[in-house]
Design a protein around this motif. Structure first.
Motif, short mmCIF file in Angstrom:
data_model
loop_
_atom_site.label_atom_id
_atom_site.label_comp_id
_atom_site.label_asym_id
_atom_site.label_seq_id
_atom_site.Cartn_x
_atom_site.Cartn_y
_atom_site.Cartn_z
N ILE A 63 15.81 -4.56 -0.65
CA ILE A 63 15.26 -3.38 0.01
C ILE A 63 14.80 -3.79 1.41
CG2 ILE A 63 13.04 -3.73 -1.18
CD1 ILE A 63 12.77 -0.64 -1.12
N GLN A 64 15.68 -3.64 2.38
CA GLN A 64 15.50 -4.22 3.71
C GLN A 64 14.61 -3.39 4.62
OE1 GLN A 64 16.61 -7.27 4.15
NE2 GLN A 64 17.52 -7.17 2.11
N GLU A 65 14.67 -2.08 4.50
CA GLU A 65 13.87 -1.25 5.40
C GLU A 65 13.61 0.10 4.76
OE1 GLU A 65 14.50 -0.96 9.88
OE2 GLU A 65 15.28 1.00 9.26
N ILE A 66 12.39 0.58 4.95
CA ILE A 66 12.02 1.94 4.57
C ILE A 66 11.59 2.63 5.85
CG2 ILE A 66 10.59 3.42 3.11
CD1 ILE A 66 10.08 0.90 1.37
N ASN A 67 12.43 3.49 6.36
CA ASN A 67 12.17 4.20 7.61
C ASN A 67 11.61 5.57 7.28
OD1 ASN A 67 12.36 5.75 10.01
ND2 ASN A 67 14.01 4.45 10.77
N GLU A 68 10.28 5.69 7.34
CA GLU A 68 9.64 6.96 7.00
C GLU A 68 9.89 8.02 8.07
OE1 GLU A 68 8.29 7.91 4.34
OE2 GLU A 68 7.60 6.14 3.23
N SER A 109 0.81 -1.22 0.00
CA SER A 109 0.00 0.00 0.00
C SER A 109 0.84 1.27 0.00
CB SER A 109 -0.93 0.02 1.22
OG SER A 109 -1.91 -0.98 1.12
N GLY A 110 2.06 1.18 0.46
CA GLY A 110 2.94 2.35 0.46
C GLY A 110 2.73 3.27 1.63
N ASP A 111 1.96 2.84 2.62
CA ASP A 111 1.74 3.68 3.79
C ASP A 111 1.36 2.80 4.97
OD1 ASP A 111 -1.06 3.09 3.71
OD2 ASP A 111 -1.37 4.70 2.27
N ALA A 112 1.12 3.44 6.10
CA ALA A 112 0.73 2.73 7.32
C ALA A 112 -0.68 3.12 7.74
CB ALA A 112 1.73 3.01 8.44
N ALA A 113 -1.51 3.53 6.78
CA ALA A 113 -2.85 4.03 7.11
C ALA A 113 -3.69 2.97 7.80
CB ALA A 113 -3.54 4.53 5.84
N ALA A 114 -3.72 1.76 7.23
CA ALA A 114 -4.53 0.70 7.84
C ALA A 114 -3.96 0.28 9.18
CB ALA A 114 -4.61 -0.49 6.89
N GLU A 115 -2.64 0.24 9.29
CA GLU A 115 -2.03 -0.15 10.55
C GLU A 115 -2.30 0.89 11.63
OE1 GLU A 115 2.13 -2.19 11.98
OE2 GLU A 115 2.23 -0.65 10.43
N LYS A 116 -2.28 2.16 11.25
CA LYS A 116 -2.58 3.22 12.21
C LYS A 116 -3.95 3.03 12.82
CE LYS A 116 -3.58 8.18 12.50
NZ LYS A 116 -4.99 7.98 12.93
N VAL A 117 -4.96 2.79 11.97
CA VAL A 117 -6.32 2.62 12.46
C VAL A 117 -6.43 1.37 13.32
CG1 VAL A 117 -8.69 2.15 11.75
CG2 VAL A 117 -7.37 3.93 10.59
N PHE A 118 -5.79 0.29 12.88
CA PHE A 118 -5.82 -0.96 13.64
C PHE A 118 -5.26 -0.75 15.05
CE2 PHE A 118 -3.64 -4.82 15.06
CZ PHE A 118 -4.67 -5.75 15.01
N LEU A 119 -4.09 -0.13 15.14
CA LEU A 119 -3.47 0.08 16.46
C LEU A 119 -4.21 1.14 17.26
CD1 LEU A 119 0.27 0.03 15.30
CD2 LEU A 119 -0.96 -1.80 16.47
N GLU A 120 -4.73 2.14 16.58
CA GLU A 120 -5.46 3.23 17.23
C GLU A 120 -6.70 2.73 17.96
OE1 GLU A 120 -6.48 7.43 15.38
OE2 GLU A 120 -7.92 5.94 14.67
N ASN A 121 -7.36 1.73 17.40
CA ASN A 121 -8.56 1.20 18.05
C ASN A 121 -8.27 0.71 19.46
OD1 ASN A 121 -10.36 1.71 15.93
ND2 ASN A 121 -10.05 -0.29 14.99
N PHE A 122 -7.13 0.09 19.68
CA PHE A 122 -6.76 -0.41 21.01
C PHE A 122 -6.50 0.75 21.96
CE2 PHE A 122 -5.78 -4.00 18.31
CZ PHE A 122 -6.06 -5.12 19.07
N GLU A 124 7.36 -1.37 17.33
CA GLU A 124 8.74 -1.05 16.96
C GLU A 124 8.84 -0.75 15.46
OE1 GLU A 124 13.27 -2.80 17.53
OE2 GLU A 124 11.58 -4.20 17.41
N GLY A 125 8.23 -1.59 14.64
CA GLY A 125 8.25 -1.36 13.20
C GLY A 125 7.32 -0.25 12.77
N TYR A 126 6.15 -0.20 13.40
CA TYR A 126 5.17 0.82 13.02
C TYR A 126 5.73 2.23 13.22
CZ TYR A 126 1.22 3.99 13.50
OH TYR A 126 0.38 5.06 13.39
#
Length: 777
Positions: free
Chosen positions: A719-724, A430-443, A483-485
């Motif tokens: 391509i081991q890591e993309i640190n935004e 997806s090229g972003d963390a949008a879905a992960e943000k919402v997933f973690l935000e719910n908790f 840690e990754g997020y």
């Protein structure tokens, strides 16, 4: 948009807000003004489907945490016509505990805007009217232990209720305000894909014999036969129509097994009583089952579906869920356009006529998938890797919507630990963390978790775990994922998670023994689906390895030296007690005299935990032999080869996934690719998706398995890591003799890589967008 409503309030059919499985239709008509723009804002419980002028438009809502509802904001203009337009919203009020929705009172809350002017809103005195949709049978079996109700419909085109979305309905219901203590959040995530895909082939036509029971019992499931305060639903003796029992009495006898292409999905298959046709979608897909059926007589039509065939048959008796839709259709000259309300996953679809005569004109599904999944454009010279990568992408898009899901079939649940792997897939696909943000935000946002101890997190969420069950290890995996997020989302702030992190620490403190290790943890202790899960008590060393890493991360984030020191002490204690010089032992038990006795139980996954959570350091001489065993003896082929049988074999989840992580960490890239091909290629060929286990006994479309695509990109293209957060891209290029090319989107533009053979030398050319620092290991 404002995350609120101006005048709309939650409403429902009077007296039914707490009744199980009530379907309601809400209607609002308005005249389009030329040049104006129109918007619908809405939320509701449990699930809703939106139609504009009788055409499907949207499905929702996006799931939110306890105490909140997420608002969908929908621009209507593309579906509006000149003059009068009719908005119809179908809402299923389930009032049933499940793993994929919250059990809150049924309601709809909606507003319609003309430009910025509110013209329609839900209220008992508002201008939305409502009808009870009795066309869906209320007292039905649950679909599975994790999901709510199966679908049975009685439809008659002569009845106004069957045409409520477009025609005039007179039997309107009184509405009541539903008192809810909720606040509102934005959806935040893009609107799903809703493309219709019809079956590609008809692969079998035949007749059905109905067998006599002769004393045999029907399949028993807790969600059918053990209805209670915690497994809610209708007791079996209250359910009159039981399609799941009927299909167990059927014997399917093929007459014609000639594979027939269905150009454009059109089939015009005539089916009389006792006949069936079996259809193939081409690959495993997810969405709402659609069909067009002509009923020449009053008819009963069943749709059965599954991800697989066993011995050429849909294996009804193997189901732990109910893949059956039933439609009772009155004779009519107009075709019935049928669409399931719930989303399902399947490759094979069988249409069976139990009564009457119909013509099945077409059948398939309306996809219900994540739209932002074309971020990675990949191609290699290895067709097996290409197949696996495409299957990983397909698996990801079907299991990502408003949260990361485990599977689109029996559960549709947002599980922790699974999300650790899917979160990595999201960055690449997806090229972003949008879905992960919402997933973690719910908790983080949840106003407590009913039925769980203070500080503990649900094992999957949003969901109600009314039986009080949780997985303590999965709560720790939330911290591991962070840690990754924190690198994947440049806007992420670790302070937002402080209360949650320390809440977990406070929860675990009473379980520390005299050595500082966790002992006798409550509820469902889970290491992985293997023999290791029989050895979780009393002191489980993989759990304490995970605990040590959790403490270290929290200590580093919040500059808490006491936590970091505790993590060091736990590490040394684990090594002292558990490491026998060759392997780490899984657990120790507390004897009657109070002493702690180390067992001789050793599992493969325990060794992976040890290295993954930095208990064992490959740089230390004492762990060199163990690392060599992991690299050259353990792995997916060990059981077949009969190597080290005294060490319990690992399973796919999570042992093989930790193994893939370690192979990447240790730069064994060629080995990573070979093992990925050996483990996943048969899946990609059989279903086009990746599975929960190595066999067909489980979900054949499991979100975390999309991580295989990430492994391919890391191992083959480096391509081991993309640190935004820090704007750093880390590369490590392996000597792998396979041509490959990748375009990968980031927040600042595309990363481009090309691996090719030039003048007898393998080279990799790459570029990163301006603003990123490219680093090579």
């Amino acid at each position: 948009m404002e995350h609120n409503f101006k005048r709309a309030v939650p409403v429902w059919i009077t007296g039914e807000a707490r009744t199980m499985n009530v379907s309601a239709g809400f209607i609002y008509s308005f005249t389009r003004k030329q040049g104006s723009k129109y918007r619908l804002n809405l939320t509701g419980s449990t699930l809703f489907r939106v139609y504009v002028n009788g055409r499907f438009f949207h499905y929702g809502p996006a799931r939110g945490p306890h105490g909140y509802a997420r608002i969908d904001e929908l621009v209507l203009d593309s579906e509006l016509t000149e003059g009068m337009n009719k908005l119809a919203i179908e809402v299923a009020g389930y009032n049933c505990y499940s793993y994929y929705t919250l059990n809150i009172p049924s309601f709809l809350q909606a507003e319609v805007y003309e430009d910025d002017r509110l013209i329609g809103y839900s209220d008992v005195k508002g201008n939305f009217s409502a009808v009870r949709l009795t066309t869906r049978v209320q007292k039905a079996m649950r679909y599975s232990f994790q999901r709510t109700f199966t679908e049975i419909y009685h439809l008659d085109h002569a009845e106004p209720l069957a045409n409520w979305m477009t025609g005039e309905v007179t039997a309107l219901e009184e509405l009541e305000n539903v008192a809810l203590a909720i606040d509102y959040l934005a959806r935040e995530l893009p609107i799903p894909h809703y493309d219709i895909r019809y079956a590609e082939h008809a692969i079998e036509y035949g007749a059905v014999d109905k067998q006599e029971r002769k004393g045999a019992t029907y399949a028993e499931h807790r969600f059918i036969h053990q209805i209670s305060d915690t497994i809610t639903g209708y007791p079996l003796d209250e359910i009159e129509e039981r399609p799941f029992e009927l299909v167990q009495d059927l014997e399917f006898k093929p007459v014609d097994r000639v594979k027939r292409d269905l150009a454009g999905g059109t089939m015009e298959q005539s089916l009389q009583e006792g006949q069936y046709v079996l259809l193939d979608m081409g690959l495993n897909l997810n969405g709402f089952i659609v069909s067009e059926v002509m009923a020449a007589q009053d008819s009963e039509v069943y749709f059965m579906f599954d991800e697989k065939l066993i011995d050429g048959r849909i294996a009804i008796h193997s189901w732990d869920w109910i893949n059956v839709l039933k439609y009772s259709l009155k004779q009519n000259e107009r075709p019935y356009s049928l669409e399931s309300f719930e989303s399902y996953g399947f490759r094979y679809l069988l249409c069976y006529v139990a009564k009457g005569t119909v013509t099945l004109r077409r059948a398939g599904l309306r996809e219900y998938t994540y739209p932002a999944c074309e971020n990675a454009v990949f191609r290699s010279g290895d067709e097996q890797l290409n197949d696996i990568f495409q299957a990983a992408l397909e698996t990801y898009r079907q299991n990502t919507l408003d949260v990361f899901m485990d599977c689109p079939t029996r559960e549709r649940a947002g599980w922790l630990c699974d999300s650790y792997f899917t979160g990595q897939s999201a960055q690449y696909f997806s090229g972003d963390a949008a879905a992960e943000k919402v997933f973690l935000e719910n908790f983080v946002l949840a106003r407590g978790f009913p039925y769980l101890p203070k500080g503990m997190l649900p094992m999957c969420y949003p969901a109600d775990h009314v039986n009080g069950r949780f997985i303590p290890q999965w709560a720790m995996w939330y911290v591991i994922e962070l840690e990754g997020y924190l690198k994947r989302d440049a806007a992420a702030n670790i302070d937002d998670f402080k209360a949650l992190c320390y809440g977990l620490i406070h929860y675990f403190r009473p379980f520390r023994n005299e050595d500082g290790l966790l002992e006798k943890l409550d509820s469902w202790n889970f290491i992985e689906w293997s023999k290791a899960n029989q050895w979780v008590q009393d002191v489980n060393y993989p759990t304490n390895m995970l605990y040590s890493k959790m403490l270290r991360l929290i200590g580093e984030w919040y500059k808490d030296d006491e936590l970091k020191d505790e993590a060091d002490r736990i590490r040394e204690t684990i090594i002292e007690q558990s490491f026998n010089g060759e392997f780490f032992i899984d657990h120790a038990v507390r004897e009657d005299d109070g002493s702690l006795r180390l067992t001789d139980h050793t599992s493969e996954v325990c060794q992976y935990y040890a290295f993954f959570f930095d208990i064992a350091d490959e740089k230390e001489e004492r762990f060199k032999t163990l690392q060599a065993a992991l690299l050259d003896v353990f792995g997916p082929a060990r059981k077949e080869l009969g190597l080290l049988p005294e060490v319990a074999y690992a399973n796919a989840f999570i042992g093989y996934y930790l193994r893939m992580e370690l192979l990447l960490r240790w730069r064994r890239y060629a080995q990573s690719l070979n093992e990925v091909k050996g483990y996943f290629h048969h899946m990609s060929r059989l279903t086009g998706t990746l599975w929960e286990h190595g066999s067909v006994n489980g979900s054949l479309n499991h979100g975390f398995a999309s991580f295989a695509g990430v492994v391919i990109l890391k191992a083959l293209l480096g391509i081991q890591e993309i640190n935004e957060k820090d704007r750093v891209v880390v590369f490590d290029f392996a000597d792998v003799p396979i041509e490959a090319e990748l375009r990968l989107g980031t927040s600042l533009g595309e990363i481009r890589l090309k691996r090719e053979l030039s003048d007898g030398e393998w080279t990799v050319r790459y570029s990163v967008p301006d603003g990123y620092d490219a680093r090579k290991i």
